[in-house]
Write a protein that holds these residues in place. Structure first.
Motif, short mmCIF file in Angstrom:
data_model
loop_
_atom_site.label_atom_id
_atom_site.label_comp_id
_atom_site.label_asym_id
_atom_site.label_seq_id
_atom_site.Cartn_x
_atom_site.Cartn_y
_atom_site.Cartn_z
N GLY A 204 -3.75 -6.91 -6.68
CA GLY A 204 -3.68 -5.48 -7.00
C GLY A 204 -4.50 -4.66 -6.01
N TYR A 205 -5.63 -5.23 -5.63
CA TYR A 205 -6.48 -4.54 -4.66
C TYR A 205 -5.78 -4.45 -3.30
CZ TYR A 205 -10.17 -3.75 -1.29
OH TYR A 205 -10.90 -3.26 -0.25
N SER A 206 -5.16 -5.58 -2.90
CA SER A 206 -4.41 -5.58 -1.63
C SER A 206 -3.32 -4.52 -1.64
CB SER A 206 -3.76 -6.95 -1.38
OG SER A 206 -4.73 -7.95 -1.39
N LEU A 207 -2.72 -4.35 -2.80
CA LEU A 207 -1.65 -3.37 -2.94
C LEU A 207 -2.19 -1.95 -2.68
CD1 LEU A 207 1.32 -3.01 -3.80
CD2 LEU A 207 0.56 -2.94 -6.16
N ARG A 208 -3.33 -1.65 -3.28
CA ARG A 208 -3.89 -0.32 -3.08
C ARG A 208 -4.37 -0.14 -1.64
NH1 ARG A 208 -9.03 0.86 -5.82
NH2 ARG A 208 -9.79 0.96 -3.69
N TYR A 209 -4.90 -1.20 -1.08
CA TYR A 209 -5.37 -1.18 0.31
C TYR A 209 -4.20 -0.86 1.24
CZ TYR A 209 -8.11 -2.82 4.31
OH TYR A 209 -8.81 -2.91 5.48
N ALA A 210 -3.05 -1.51 0.97
CA ALA A 210 -1.85 -1.24 1.78
C ALA A 210 -1.42 0.21 1.62
CB ALA A 210 -0.73 -2.18 1.35
N GLN A 211 -1.55 0.72 0.42
CA GLN A 211 -1.19 2.11 0.17
C GLN A 211 -2.12 3.05 0.96
OE1 GLN A 211 -2.29 3.67 -3.75
NE2 GLN A 211 -2.65 5.48 -2.50
N ASP A 212 -3.41 2.74 0.95
CA ASP A 212 -4.38 3.56 1.67
C ASP A 212 -4.05 3.63 3.16
OD1 ASP A 212 -5.73 4.13 -0.60
OD2 ASP A 212 -7.34 2.65 -0.30
N VAL A 219 3.27 -2.91 0.81
CA VAL A 219 3.37 -2.52 -0.60
C VAL A 219 4.56 -3.20 -1.25
CG1 VAL A 219 3.85 -0.58 -2.16
CG2 VAL A 219 2.16 -0.32 -0.33
N ILE A 220 5.73 -3.08 -0.59
CA ILE A 220 6.93 -3.70 -1.16
C ILE A 220 6.78 -5.22 -1.23
CG2 ILE A 220 9.41 -4.05 -0.80
CD1 ILE A 220 9.50 -1.23 0.38
N GLY A 221 6.22 -5.78 -0.16
CA GLY A 221 6.02 -7.23 -0.13
C GLY A 221 5.19 -7.71 -1.32
N ILE A 222 4.10 -7.00 -1.58
CA ILE A 222 3.22 -7.44 -2.68
C ILE A 222 3.89 -7.22 -4.04
CG2 ILE A 222 1.01 -6.96 -3.84
CD1 ILE A 222 -0.12 -6.34 -1.00
N ILE A 223 4.63 -6.13 -4.17
CA ILE A 223 5.36 -5.93 -5.43
C ILE A 223 6.33 -7.08 -5.66
CG2 ILE A 223 7.08 -4.48 -6.60
CD1 ILE A 223 5.74 -2.04 -5.32
N ILE A 224 6.99 -7.51 -4.57
CA ILE A 224 7.91 -8.65 -4.71
C ILE A 224 7.15 -9.90 -5.17
CG2 ILE A 224 9.39 -10.25 -3.42
CD1 ILE A 224 10.31 -7.80 -1.76
N ILE A 225 6.00 -10.15 -4.56
CA ILE A 225 5.22 -11.33 -4.98
C ILE A 225 4.86 -11.25 -6.46
CG2 ILE A 225 3.06 -12.60 -4.67
CD1 ILE A 225 2.96 -11.71 -1.83
N ILE A 226 4.42 -10.06 -6.89
CA ILE A 226 4.01 -9.90 -8.29
C ILE A 226 5.19 -10.17 -9.22
CG2 ILE A 226 3.21 -8.21 -10.00
CD1 ILE A 226 1.59 -6.90 -7.70
N GLY A 227 6.34 -9.65 -8.85
CA GLY A 227 7.53 -9.87 -9.68
C GLY A 227 7.93 -11.33 -9.72
N VAL A 228 7.90 -11.98 -8.54
CA VAL A 228 8.31 -13.38 -8.47
C VAL A 228 7.38 -14.25 -9.31
CG1 VAL A 228 8.47 -15.38 -6.94
CG2 VAL A 228 9.52 -13.21 -6.28
N ILE A 229 6.08 -14.01 -9.17
CA ILE A 229 5.14 -14.83 -9.96
C ILE A 229 5.38 -14.65 -11.45
CG2 ILE A 229 2.71 -15.15 -10.58
CD1 ILE A 229 2.01 -14.50 -7.68
N GLY A 230 5.53 -13.39 -11.87
CA GLY A 230 5.77 -13.12 -13.29
C GLY A 230 6.99 -13.86 -13.80
#
Lengths: 252, 264
Positions: A204-212, A219-230
């Motif tokens: 989640g922190y990496s996601l915000r860091y990418a946004q910053d 951002v999209i890459g990390i969202i994909i990872i989060i979805g895949v893991i879930g």
């Protein structure tokens, strides 16, 4: 999974990525807010190759597991108490439902004020995310033990504490499994909420860091990872476990 | 006497206005090794009476004694088989039968005992199965083996074959009789089937309803196996039927009367 089902699912993914690429190629949006699928894939690769994402994933799982274990522990104790004691349930049961309805992100400011911008704050949010749903399910589990099984056990001289451990607990396993699955799902969501507002490390922190740094590809890459893991954890671990238990317990 | 009921009474509800008396003044003596059926229309309290012997229901007044000891708490000297098999789905067939033996015997002894009774009910091959893999008749056999494994003084059976199909019921009747002949357990068997009670038991106790009471006590001196078309069986069936018809008509009349009362 049958081959045709697999083909359908892969085919769907190919179509989605295809449409994505077409929109990108038409240059409808600026590249910076609409990267191509290949840029996203490359940034994912880069993230893993450099170890950044692996560190973030490791930290996230650490938060998740410590939080989830505590949530399961507290939730089970609370659920057993409310399931066994009518008095306790009448007094506090209602508030449990109220607490469960609070979105986990709401706990984040509270956690930060207590624990500061630390990993403990993240774990705290994860614990709150999972505990109440676990407690509610364990409560139902204990309450739904078939009275017939209890009667049968009593005629075999099993009552009191040994009845609790030999009949009520095993009989509760199916609901308990549903509780586990929901606790995991809620904790996972809480984890992301907590980490987004934390000072890292974590996904989640990496996601915000990418946004910053305006890195939409990351951002999209990390969202994909989060979805895949879930999805993978739910499908591979919990759904399967739950299904097996339901079958064996004759609930299905 | 082996098992005796003295002035047994059952009431539900505590406040006088909603109190409901199921039966009162039940007196009954049952000898050891007897196979006794309790027969009656629904609502006569026959299952309640059996639960009281098992120690699952409180006795409102009077006493039930098994070899002189009150049966107000459940105990392993009384094995119970319910209409629902009530097996534990998380255990294998063998583990189910071993369930009541856990604290009394070593694991090996318990396994041997379980295997012995599973053989008696012809389920040796299924001992590692889980209950969801068994048919209703097989599940009920496991329940019987489980009750027998405790070596109870009396076996209480509450419409144990009521949920089974005709064919399975006949097979289980035969098995139960052969088990009874082997073990010589005292059996108290609750049923609403006249045929079943006459086919199986040494003695048929007929209960009436509203209030619940014993209205007849027939000894059955017909040699086993008893065929359905045996004249003596048919004669006894008729006798019991006539008695029960009166009771059932009484219930029906009451229900119909209730229905015709305006609800406003």
């Amino acid at each position: 999974m049958s081959l045709s089902l697999l083909a359908k699912r892969v085919g769907f993914l190919v179509v989605v990525v295809g449409i994505w690429y077409v929109i990108f190629a038409l240059n409808v949006f600026e590249d910076i807010i609409f990267p191509s699928p290949w840029t996203v894939a490359a940034s994912l690769y880069e993230g893993f190759a450099s170890g950044d994402l692996i560190t973030a994933l490791g930290a996230s799982f650490r938060h998740l597991f410590s939080g989830l274990i505590l949530a399961i522990l507290f939730g089970t104790l609370l659920g057993v108490l409310l399931g066994k004691s009518r008095e306790a349930d009448e007094t506090a049961g209602m508030y449990l439902v109220a607490l469960q309805s609070i979105p986990s992100i709401v706990w984040v400011p509270l956690a930060i004020m207590i624990f500061g911008f630390s990993e403990a704050a993240v774990v705290f949010v994860v614990v709150l995310g999972g505990t109440f749903v676990m407690a509610l399910n364990v409560r139902s589990a204990i309450r739904s033990v078939s009275p017939q099984l209890i009667k049968a056990a009593r005629t075999m001289g099993v009552s009191g504490v040994s009845q609790f451990f030999r009949v009520e607990i095993p009989a509760s396993v199916p609901y308990f499994m549903s509780g586990l699955r929901l606790a995991w799902a809620f904790s996972w969501r809480a984890l992301m909420a907590g980490e987004l507002l934390s000072n890292g490390p974590g996904l989640g922190y990496s996601l915000r860091y990418a946004q910053d740094y305006a890195r939409m590809d990351q951002v999209i890459g990390i969202i994909i990872i989060i979805g895949v893991i879930g999805a993978v954890v739910d499908q591979v671990v919990f759904s399967k476990l739950e299904k097996n238990v339901m079958k064996r317990w004759g609930v299905l | 006497m082996f098992l005796s009921f003295e002035q047994v009474e059952k009431r539900f509800g505590t406040a006088p206005e909603n109190e409901f008396e199921v039966f009162s003044d039940i007196d009954l003596e049952i000898g050891e090794n007897q196979f006794v059926s309790i027969l009656g229309p629904s609502g006569c309290g026959k299952s309640t009476l059996l639960s009281m012997v098992a120690g699952l229901e409180d006795i409102s007044a009077g006493s039930i004694k098994l070899e002189g000891e009150e049966t107000d708490e459940p105990g392993t000297d009384r094995g119970m088989v319910f209409q629902q098999p009530s097996l534990f789905p998380w255990l294998t067939v063998r583990e189910n039968v071993m369930f009541p033996l856990k604290k009394k015997l070593s694991k090996r002894e318990a396994q041997e005992r379980a295997d012995h009774f599973l053989k008696m009910v012809h389920l040796s091959k299924s001992k590692s199965s889980y209950t969801y893999e068994l048919s209703g008749g097989m599940q009920q056999r496991v329940a019987i083996a489980r009750a027998l494994a405790m070596d109870p003084k009396v076996l209480l059976m509450d419409e144990p074959f009521g949920a089974l199909d005709e064919q399975t019921r006949h097979i289980l009747h035969r098995e139960l009789l052969s088990i009874w002949e082997d073990t010589k357990k005292t059996i108290l068997f609750v049923t609403h089937s006249i045929q079943e009670s006459i086919k199986l038991s040494d003695r048929v106790i007929v209960m009436g309803t509203r209030p619940g009471r014993i209205i007849a006590d027939f000894p059955v001196d017909i040699p086993r196996p008893r065929e359905r078309d045996d004249e003596r069986v048919i004669k006894l069936e008729k006798q019991v039927m006539e008695l029960l018809e009166k009771e059932i008509n009484k219930v029906l009349k009451e229900e119909l009367d209730n229905e015709s009362v305006p609800t406003s």
